[in-house]
Write an enzyme that holds these catalytic residues in place. Sequence first.
Site, PDB file in Angstrom:
ATOM      1  N   LYS A  52      53.662  45.443  39.020  1.00  0.00           N
ATOM      2  CA  LYS A  52      54.449  46.518  38.394  1.00  0.00           C
ATOM      3  C   LYS A  52      54.565  47.707  39.350  1.00  0.00           C
ATOM      4  O   LYS A  52      55.646  48.271  39.526  1.00  0.00           O
ATOM      5  CB  LYS A  52      53.791  46.939  37.066  1.00  0.00           C
ATOM      6  CG  LYS A  52      53.975  45.898  35.954  1.00  0.00           C
ATOM      7  CD  LYS A  52      53.122  46.191  34.735  1.00  0.00           C
ATOM      8  CE  LYS A  52      53.165  45.006  33.762  1.00  0.00           C
ATOM      9  NZ  LYS A  52      52.267  45.167  32.617  1.00  0.00           N
ATOM     10  N   GLN A  96      47.496  48.784  30.532  1.00  0.00           N
ATOM     11  CA  GLN A  96      47.422  47.323  30.632  1.00  0.00           C
ATOM     12  C   GLN A  96      46.428  46.762  29.611  1.00  0.00           C
ATOM     13  O   GLN A  96      45.287  47.214  29.552  1.00  0.00           O
ATOM     14  CB  GLN A  96      47.011  46.935  32.067  1.00  0.00           C
ATOM     15  CG  GLN A  96      47.026  45.445  32.338  1.00  0.00           C
ATOM     16  CD  GLN A  96      48.431  44.832  32.272  1.00  0.00           C
ATOM     17  OE1 GLN A  96      49.404  45.406  32.735  1.00  0.00           O
ATOM     18  NE2 GLN A  96      48.524  43.657  31.672  1.00  0.00           N
ATOM     19  N   ASP A 119      56.476  50.279  27.278  1.00  0.00           N
ATOM     20  CA  ASP A 119      56.119  48.917  26.861  1.00  0.00           C
ATOM     21  C   ASP A 119      56.689  48.613  25.469  1.00  0.00           C
ATOM     22  O   ASP A 119      56.717  47.458  25.047  1.00  0.00           O
ATOM     23  CB  ASP A 119      54.587  48.749  26.821  1.00  0.00           C
ATOM     24  CG  ASP A 119      54.050  48.020  28.054  1.00  0.00           C
ATOM     25  OD1 ASP A 119      54.840  47.312  28.698  1.00  0.00           O
ATOM     26  OD2 ASP A 119      52.858  48.156  28.347  1.00  0.00           O
TER      27      ASP A 119
END
Length: 292
Positions: A52, A96, A119
Site C-alpha cells: 500500500k 491494518q 477502507d
Amino acid sequence: MIRLDGKQTSATLKKEIAEEVEKMVANGQKRPHLAAILVGHDGASETYVGSKVKSCEQVGFTSTLLRYENTVSEEELLQKIEEINLNDDIDGLIVQLPLPAHISEEKVTEKIDPRKDVDGFHPQNMGRLALGSPCFVSATPHGIMELIARYNIETSGKKCVVIGRSNIVGRPMSILMSQKGIDTTVTLCHSRTQNLKEICLEADIIIAALGKAEFLKGDMVKEGATVIDVGITRVPSDKTKSGWKLLGDVDFAEVAPKCSHITPVPGGVGPMTIASLLFNTLKAAKKEVYSK
Ligand code: NAD
C-alpha cells in the site's frame, strides 16, 4: 472465455489517479496523504501494508507508516487515531487488521473519522452504502465493481450469487450488486446455506469470497457465467522458491472453460484492491464524499 486482468486494469486506474494528482499539484493543491497504522509483525500484514505504501509513491501520494509493537495499548492507539483525525494534512487513514486480541477492532474502526475512513469499514460508511448515499466503498468490493464496469459485463436483470457474508467483502458486495444501476438479483450465501450447488448453477455472476481453496468446482457453474474469485489461500508448494503458492476459491482449471469471464488468482481481484484504496484516498483529498 475472457480473463478479467486485474493487474492491467489496476495499472490503468493507478495511471488515472497519478494524472489527477499531477493536476492537483499543478493547481497548487497538496498531494493526497494516506496514513497507515500497523501493529505487530504479522508477515501477511507487513506485505499488505508494504505494497500500500509503495503504491502511494507510484501515484504521487504522500504516505506515513506508523508502526507499533503488539504490546501497544488500545488507549494509545485510539489517541493516535484522534490525533490523525484532527490533522488536516492527512486525508486518509487505515489501520491494518487483524489487531492483537486486547485491542477492540470495533472501537478502532469507529474511532476513525468517517471522512478519512478510506477502507470504508466505519458504520457510517457501511450505512451510507446500504442507503445508496455517497460513501467510501471498501476497497475489495470497489475493485470488483471497477472490473465489472471496465469489462462492460452486463448486470441488469442478471442473477448474482455472492458466497461469503463478511463485512469487508461478501456483505458490501451483495449490497453493491443490488444497487440501482447495477440491478442484479442477489442471493447471499454463507456457511449455513443449503443446496449451494443448485443456487450457483442458476447464477449469471458468481462472486466467491469464502476463503476455501478451489471450493467452486466446474459442476457448480453454468455455461457462460461470469466468475469473480476473491479468495486468497496460501498452500504449500514444492514448485516455488518461497515454498508456498496462492490459490483462489475457484477451481480455475475446471471452471474457466465454462465461463464468459473469470478472474485469475493471482492477478485478478487482488491488485484491484490496492488501486481502490488509492482511489478512495484521492476522493478523500478532494472532499468528494463528505463536503466538510
Ligand atoms: P471471512 O472468513 O470473514 O468470511 C468467509 C465467509 O464465507 C463467511 O461469511 C462464511 O459464512 C462463508 N463460508 C465459509 N465456508 C463456507 C461454505 N462452505 N459455503 C458457503 N459459505 C461459506 O472471509 P473474508 O475476509 O470475506 O475473505 C474471504 C476470502 O477472500 C479469503 O480467502 C481472503 O483472504 C480473501 N480476501 C481477498 C482480498 C483481495 O484483495 N483479493 C481481500 C479480502 C479478502
